[in-house]
Design a protein around this motif. Structure first.
Motif, PDB file in Angstrom:
ATOM      1  N   ASP A  87       0.770  -1.293  -0.010  1.00 27.41           N
ATOM      2  CA  ASP A  87      -0.068  -0.010  -0.060  1.00 27.41           C
ATOM      3  C   ASP A  87       0.918   1.207  -0.042  1.00 27.41           C
ATOM      4  OD1 ASP A  87      -2.245  -1.643   2.239  1.00 27.41           O
ATOM      5  OD2 ASP A  87      -2.582  -1.304   0.241  1.00 27.41           O
ATOM      6  N   THR A  88       2.129   0.984  -0.082  1.00 24.56           N
ATOM      7  CA  THR A  88       3.117   2.135  -0.009  1.00 24.56           C
ATOM      8  C   THR A  88       3.009   3.005  -1.105  1.00 24.56           C
ATOM      9  OG1 THR A  88       4.658   1.324   1.756  1.00 24.56           O
ATOM     10  CG2 THR A  88       5.590   3.162   0.340  1.00 24.56           C
ATOM     11  N   ALA A  89       2.598   4.413  -1.168  1.00 27.71           N
ATOM     12  CA  ALA A  89       2.562   5.219  -2.327  1.00 27.71           C
ATOM     13  C   ALA A  89       2.349   6.531  -2.061  1.00 27.71           C
ATOM     14  CB  ALA A  89       1.295   4.466  -3.155  1.00 27.71           C
ATOM     15  N   MET A  90       2.189   7.240  -3.133  1.00 23.80           N
ATOM     16  CA  MET A  90       1.658   8.749  -2.984  1.00 23.80           C
ATOM     17  C   MET A  90       0.124   8.769  -3.289  1.00 23.80           C
ATOM     18  SD  MET A  90       2.511  11.807  -2.053  1.00 23.80           S
ATOM     19  CE  MET A  90       4.330  12.041  -2.642  1.00 23.80           C
ATOM     20  N   TYR A  91      -0.538   9.127  -2.180  1.00 18.35           N
ATOM     21  CA  TYR A  91      -2.099   9.123  -2.368  1.00 18.35           C
ATOM     22  C   TYR A  91      -2.731  10.485  -2.857  1.00 18.35           C
ATOM     23  CZ  TYR A  91      -2.332   4.385  -0.528  1.00 18.35           C
ATOM     24  OH  TYR A  91      -2.076   3.092  -0.529  1.00 18.35           O
ATOM     25  N   TYR A  92      -3.447  10.591  -3.528  1.00 13.34           N
ATOM     26  CA  TYR A  92      -3.989  11.741  -4.183  1.00 13.34           C
ATOM     27  C   TYR A  92      -5.543  11.551  -4.193  1.00 13.34           C
ATOM     28  CZ  TYR A  92       0.558  12.301  -6.642  1.00 13.34           C
ATOM     29  OH  TYR A  92       1.720  12.410  -6.685  1.00 13.34           O
ATOM     30  N   CYS A  93      -6.351  12.654  -3.816  1.00 12.46           N
ATOM     31  CA  CYS A  93      -7.633  13.030  -4.064  1.00 12.46           C
ATOM     32  C   CYS A  93      -7.990  13.631  -5.093  1.00 12.46           C
ATOM     33  CB  CYS A  93      -8.287  13.470  -2.698  1.00 12.46           C
ATOM     34  SG  CYS A  93      -7.799  15.424  -2.361  1.00 12.46           S
ATOM     35  N   ALA A  94      -9.137  13.346  -5.593  1.00 12.38           N
ATOM     36  CA  ALA A  94      -9.621  14.017  -6.848  1.00 12.38           C
ATOM     37  C   ALA A  94     -10.966  14.186  -6.668  1.00 12.38           C
ATOM     38  CB  ALA A  94      -9.173  13.159  -8.030  1.00 12.38           C
ATOM     39  N   LEU A 145     -18.723   9.753 -12.075  1.00 13.60           N
ATOM     40  CA  LEU A 145     -17.536   9.148 -12.131  1.00 13.60           C
ATOM     41  C   LEU A 145     -17.139   8.164 -11.002  1.00 13.60           C
ATOM     42  CD1 LEU A 145     -15.281  11.997 -13.382  1.00 13.60           C
ATOM     43  CD2 LEU A 145     -16.875  10.576 -14.593  1.00 13.60           C
ATOM     44  N   SER A 146     -16.632   6.926 -11.566  1.00 14.87           N
ATOM     45  CA  SER A 146     -16.554   5.996 -10.416  1.00 14.87           C
ATOM     46  C   SER A 146     -15.052   5.469 -10.262  1.00 14.87           C
ATOM     47  CB  SER A 146     -17.552   4.864 -10.469  1.00 14.87           C
ATOM     48  OG  SER A 146     -17.549   4.386 -11.706  1.00 14.87           O
ATOM     49  N   GLY A 147     -14.105   6.216 -10.963  1.00 16.02           N
ATOM     50  CA  GLY A 147     -12.938   5.866 -10.699  1.00 16.02           C
ATOM     51  C   GLY A 147     -12.405   4.559 -11.694  1.00 16.02           C
ATOM     52  N   ARG A 148     -13.170   4.476 -12.762  1.00 16.47           N
ATOM     53  CA  ARG A 148     -12.973   3.532 -13.666  1.00 16.47           C
ATOM     54  C   ARG A 148     -11.885   4.217 -14.468  1.00 16.47           C
ATOM     55  NH1 ARG A 148     -18.790   2.812 -16.502  1.00 16.47           N
ATOM     56  NH2 ARG A 148     -18.295   4.995 -16.540  1.00 16.47           N
ATOM     57  N   GLU A 149     -11.291   2.998 -15.390  1.00 17.98           N
ATOM     58  CA  GLU A 149     -10.321   3.486 -16.556  1.00 17.98           C
ATOM     59  C   GLU A 149     -10.908   4.273 -17.424  1.00 17.98           C
ATOM     60  OE1 GLU A 149      -7.256   1.945 -16.410  1.00 17.98           O
ATOM     61  OE2 GLU A 149      -6.259   3.110 -18.080  1.00 17.98           O
ATOM     62  N   GLY A 150     -10.383   5.592 -17.541  1.00 20.03           N
ATOM     63  CA  GLY A 150     -10.901   6.657 -18.555  1.00 20.03           C
ATOM     64  C   GLY A 150     -11.747   7.763 -17.759  1.00 20.03           C
ATOM     65  N   ASP A 151     -11.928   7.655 -16.609  1.00 21.64           N
ATOM     66  CA  ASP A 151     -12.561   8.494 -15.829  1.00 21.64           C
ATOM     67  C   ASP A 151     -11.653   9.498 -15.556  1.00 21.64           C
ATOM     68  OD1 ASP A 151     -15.173   6.787 -14.040  1.00 21.64           O
ATOM     69  OD2 ASP A 151     -15.004   7.588 -15.902  1.00 21.64           O
ATOM     70  N   GLU A 152     -11.618  10.705 -16.061  1.00 20.36           N
ATOM     71  CA  GLU A 152     -10.542  11.803 -15.929  1.00 20.36           C
ATOM     72  C   GLU A 152     -11.217  12.827 -14.817  1.00 20.36           C
ATOM     73  OE1 GLU A 152      -7.524  10.164 -17.921  1.00 20.36           O
ATOM     74  OE2 GLU A 152      -7.654  12.022 -16.643  1.00 20.36           O
ATOM     75  N   TYR A 153     -10.664  12.921 -13.589  1.00 14.98           N
ATOM     76  CA  TYR A 153     -11.250  14.007 -12.818  1.00 14.98           C
ATOM     77  C   TYR A 153     -10.404  15.364 -12.894  1.00 14.98           C
ATOM     78  CZ  TYR A 153     -13.104  10.164  -9.936  1.00 14.98           C
ATOM     79  OH  TYR A 153     -13.851   8.900  -9.697  1.00 14.98           O
ATOM     80  N   LYS A 154     -11.459  16.443 -12.719  1.00 15.13           N
ATOM     81  CA  LYS A 154     -10.997  17.641 -13.086  1.00 15.13           C
ATOM     82  C   LYS A 154     -10.029  18.115 -12.182  1.00 15.13           C
ATOM     83  CE  LYS A 154     -12.663  22.237 -14.314  1.00 15.13           C
ATOM     84  NZ  LYS A 154     -14.040  23.103 -14.573  1.00 15.13           N
ATOM     85  N   TYR A 155     -10.277  17.952 -10.734  1.00 14.64           N
ATOM     86  CA  TYR A 155      -9.518  18.499  -9.740  1.00 14.64           C
ATOM     87  C   TYR A 155      -8.485  17.716  -8.926  1.00 14.64           C
ATOM     88  CZ  TYR A 155     -12.660  22.360 -10.640  1.00 14.64           C
ATOM     89  OH  TYR A 155     -13.745  23.289 -11.112  1.00 14.64           O
ATOM     90  N   TRP A 156      -7.297  18.123  -8.563  1.00  9.20           N
ATOM     91  CA  TRP A 156      -6.561  16.937  -7.921  1.00  9.20           C
ATOM     92  C   TRP A 156      -5.674  17.765  -7.040  1.00  9.20           C
ATOM     93  CZ3 TRP A 156      -5.770  11.793  -8.867  1.00  9.20           C
ATOM     94  CH2 TRP A 156      -6.451  11.331 -10.164  1.00  9.20           C
TER      95      TRP A 156
END
Length: 124
Positions: A89-96, A103-114
């Motif tokens: 689970d080690t990683a950099m975690y980002y919220c979007a 949008l449900s985080g599927r492949e191709g779902d591009e979130y506008k804000y990060w």
């Protein structure tokens, strides 16, 4: 102007827990979608958990049963509760977040804000 600010990352031993927070500043939409992603160097960014505007949640198979995504609208904050952490689970975690509620985080779902990201390190 919308801004996402993560907090709560850190170092923990395997089996431990952390709670990530993502404070949302500014107006996105009345029922926006949001999610948590993670990335390690030289690997593709991975969707960890997502919550739609209708409160439907989805999780990566690798975190099901261990992680929980939630949202506090009163505080305009997104959370990721992480339990039984593993070294992988080690990683950099980002919220979007995104104005499109579906949008449900599927492949191709591009979130506008990060957000800028918060580091999670799990030692074995």
């Amino acid at each position: 102007q919308v801004q996402l600010v993560e907090s709560g990352g850190g170092s923990v031993q395997s089996g431990g827990s952390l709670r990530l927070s993502c404070a949302v500043f500014g107006y996105i939409s009345s029922g926006y979608s949001a999610g948590w992603f993670r990335q390690v160097p030289e690997k593709k960014r991975e969707a960890v958990a997502a919550i739609r505007g209708d409160r439907t949640t989805t999780y990566a198979d690798s975190v099901k049963g261990r992680f929980t995504i939630s949202q506090d609208n009163a505080k305009n904050t997104l959370y990721l509760e992480m339990n039984m952490l593993k070294s992988e689970d080690t990683a950099m975690y980002y919220c979007a977040a995104d104005p499109r509620w579906w949008l449900s985080g599927r492949e191709g779902d591009e979130y506008k804000y990060w957000g800028q990201g918060t580091q999670v390190t799990v030692s074995s």
